[in-house]
Design a protein around this motif. Structure first.
Motif: not given
Length: 703
Positions: A99-103, A467-475, A548-557
């Motif tokens: 949360a601190a590093v992505t805010t 993708i926001s890790r704090i407020l993912p519901q926004i988008y 989308s039909g695309d394979l994506l991956v999200a990191d910890e942030r």
């Protein structure tokens, strides 16, 4: 060169330079190739969840007692300590760090998103269309340059006057709101003025890919339900080839895009098949649109933009006025564009990237846009310097081509502060920004027809968004677990989809919200094709999402990285290529033989090149003739770069052609016994020998 083992991440040999970052996208991710039921991850321990359930009521009770006996200040402090303790148990202390590093990143994006929503809401409340906002810019700065090219410099006044002429000509010819008039024209100021003028009387304009010929071109006109077609004189031969096969009600209007073509471009005009548009425009009123003309509303259709147009079966994606507002304003506010910026785009204006993202900055925000008929790697930054551009646009292949050019004085002798686009490979990202002195890169990801659009707003190397890790519901966008072969979502025992964990590849989806221009899915003109891009019962019964039909991956942030395309589509030369459609066309040309088309990776090359395996045990296919026919029937980006003539073929239990084994073998003649051919720069296929293969691997032969 990349190195790595099963137990270590992939890194560049030689380590990292001081101004480079270790690339999360290079970390090795294993994607199981088993059946879907074997793709489920092992069950996770629920210890933290149970502990949280126990601690929460206990700590809340203690807080209540302290509040009662010690007073409100002690009670509030205890409640705060209780909340922190509960969060430390689950999701854990790591959540506070993330949360601190992505805010900062999320805060910037949130404010930009709010500005986008307010901008769109203002236009919606006043029922304004693209033409209304453009005319406001004309009134404010009539003599400012709107569109600039090698041969043209059009002010906002000139662009508006030409658009009014177009509107009045077609209004006088009986065209009205809801009619469809196709546009086939090269990159030039009149391209924008034409569809803009048609939009002023409510006419929808399909923007046709200028690479299409024959059946592909004909289908683009008919699938868009065009009642007329405006085409440039340079495309007259392509149009005349199909003119007699078009529906009788389709009117043809030829625009002579160069003055010296008045004589040579008479084909079709002399036969009475087309009308000369230039003469009609000269006599039309330019100051304003006729009073009796119809007007487009905010949510009306504006243009159609074609996707996956590889074999004569392009799909026309619907772009409304509100959707145009969202795309252009979204990237404007997210990446911090300025109204005084000068944009450079060598991309075709019939695509969303050039025609909406860049050109929208002129129409909606009053900026100047520099265009080019054809992309030139060596001329990219020299053009930027010449026209004093401050923002440049790219696709991945363009960045690689530009980086491959010899060093030149204009590499850093320019005013470009930012580049934006999609497909900039992480392997060349640091070198690109270092060589050309680019302070910011705005990498984005999205589909013309989709609602799951994301952007990298802080130049994180390799990321296409977050993708926001704090407020993912926004988008509401997500990565869900799916079969990597088919892209089919994997469902749990309740029949719902499941979100992927960090570093777990999955399919990217965007929640559909009816009536919300940011979350609406408009799809294609063909509703049947649209339904294939919608998945139901995603996270709750009855909800819907664009898949989308695309394979994506999200990191910890929360940073997102592109992995691959699923299903029968791959990307080459900035275009999506549908293998099933190419297979059908190629099979016809090869005497209805079995054909397998797939994408293969070429070292140091963006995307996947097309490869076709043709079952021809007796070698009946004439390779030279096949190359000629492919050039006539397919756009260059859809033509297979490699051919393989199979002596035997395998079928599945359901009589489907096996593709994975061929794709894994690639085009290496050392491990393939079948005859192999490769496409030379002139389009002629030549034998692919081990010596040629080595030249390709060393990047001495380029595609």
């Amino acid at each position: 060169m990349m190195t790595g083992t099963d137990d270590s991440p992939l890194v560049e040999e030689g380590g990292l330079k001081a101004n480079q970052h270790r690339l999360t996208i290079w970390h090795k991710v294993s994607i199981s190739m088993n059946e879907p039921e074997n793709l489920k991850p092992p069950a996770k321990s629920n210890f933290r969840r149970y502990l949280q359930w126990i601690l929460a009521p206990v700590l809340t009770a203690i807080s209540g007692l302290i509040l009662y006996y010690q007073g409100p200040w002690y009670g509030v402090a205890t409640l705060y300590a209780t909340l922190i303790t509960t969060l430390l148990v689950r999701p854990g202390w790591r959540w506070f760090y993330i949360a601190a590093v992505t805010t900062p990143r999320d805060t910037v994006a949130l404010f930009a998103y709010i500005r986008v929503l307010l901008f769109i809401k203002r236009q919606e409340r006043k029922n304004l269309n693209i033409g209304d906002i453009f005319e406001a810019n004309v009134a404010r700065q009539p003599d400012k340059l709107a569109i600039v090219s090698e041969s043209q410099q059009w002010t906002f006044r000139q662009l508006n006057e030409h658009s009014n002429r177009v509107a009045n000509v077609f209004h006088s010819h009986g065209y009205k709101k809801g009619d469809v008039v196709g546009l086939l024209l090269e990159n030039r100021a009149e391209f924008v003025a034409t569809w803009l003028g048609l939009s002023k009387i409510g006419v929808i304009t399909p923007l046709i890919n200028t690479n299409l010929r024959g059946a592909s071109l004909q289908h683009s006109i008919t699938v868009g339900q065009c009642t007329a077609l405006i085409y440039g004189a340079s495309f007259r031969s392509a149009v005349m080839d199909i003119a007699k096969d078009l529906p009788a009600h389709v009117g043809l209007y030829q625009f002579n895009d160069e003055s010296n073509q008045e004589v040579v471009a008479s084909e079709g005009l002399s036969q009475g098949l087309a009308q000369q548009l230039n003469g009609l425009l000269e006599t039309a009123a330019k100051d304003k649109v006729a009073a009796g003309a119809s007007r487009a509303d905010h949510h009306d259709k504006l243009v159609y933009i074609y996707t996956s147009g590889t074999t004569g079966l392009p799909k026309a994606a619907v772009i409304t006025h509100s959707r145009y507002f969202f795309i252009a304003a979204g990237i404007h506010y997210t990446l911090g564009f300025k109204d005084q910026d000068v944009f450079y785009t060598p991309l075709p204006l019939y695509h969303t990237a050039g025609g909406v993202m860049s050109m929208g900055q002129a129409l909606l925000f009053g900026s100047t846009v520099v265009i080019r008929k054809k992309f030139s790697a060596s001329g990219y930054f020299s053009d930027c310097a010449r026209f004093q551009c401050t923002v440049g646009q790219y696709i991945g292949e363009m960045a690689r081509y530009i980086l491959a050019t010899p060093s030149a004085p204009h590499d850093r002798n320019h005013q470009v502060r930012m580049v934006f686009g999609n497909g900039l490979r992480p392997q060349i990202w640091p070198q690109f920004v270092e060589r050309f002195g680019i302070r910011k890169v705005g990498e984005f990801y999205g589909a013309t027809e989709g609602n799951a659009n994301i952007m990298n707003n802080d130049s994180t190397v390799g990321a296409i968004g977050f993708i926001s890790r704090i407020l993912p519901q926004i988008y509401p966008i997500s990565i869900i677990k799916a079969d990597p072969h088919t892209g089919e979502p994997l469902r749990n025992s309740q029949g719902l989809c499941e979100r992927c964990e960090a570093d777990e590849p999955g399919v990217f989806v965007g929640k559909i919200v009816r009536g919300n221009p940011c979350r609406e899915f408009l799809g294609y003109v063909d509703q049947k094709a649209s339904s294939k891009k919608v998945v139901h019962d995603v996270f709750s019964k009855g909800d819907m999402a664009f898949i989308s039909g695309d394979l994506l991956v999200a990191d910890e942030r929360g940073y997102l990285y592109f992995r691959d395309r699923t299903g029968d589509t791959f990307r080459w030369k900035g275009e999506n290529v549908s293998t099933s459609e190419v297979e059908a066309q190629l099979s016809n040309l090869a005497g209805y033989k079995d054909v397998i088309v797939y994408g293969v990776s070429i070292p140091n090359t963006e995307g996947r090149a097309g490869m076709a395996a043709i079952y021809d045990p007796t070698r009946e296919v004439n390779v030279s003739q096949l190359g000629v026919e492919l050039a006539k029937s397919l756009p260059n980006y859809a033509r297979p770069q490699f051919l393989r003539f199979l002596r035997k073929i395998d079928l599945t239990g359901t009589f489907k052609l096996r593709k994975v084994e061929h794709q894994q073998q690639g085009f290496n003649p050392e491990i393939i016994d079948d005859e192999l051919f490769y496409a030379q720069p002139d389009g002629v296929y030549a034998p692919l020998t081990p010596a040629v293969y080595e030249r390709i691997v060393r990047n001495e032969l380029r595609f």
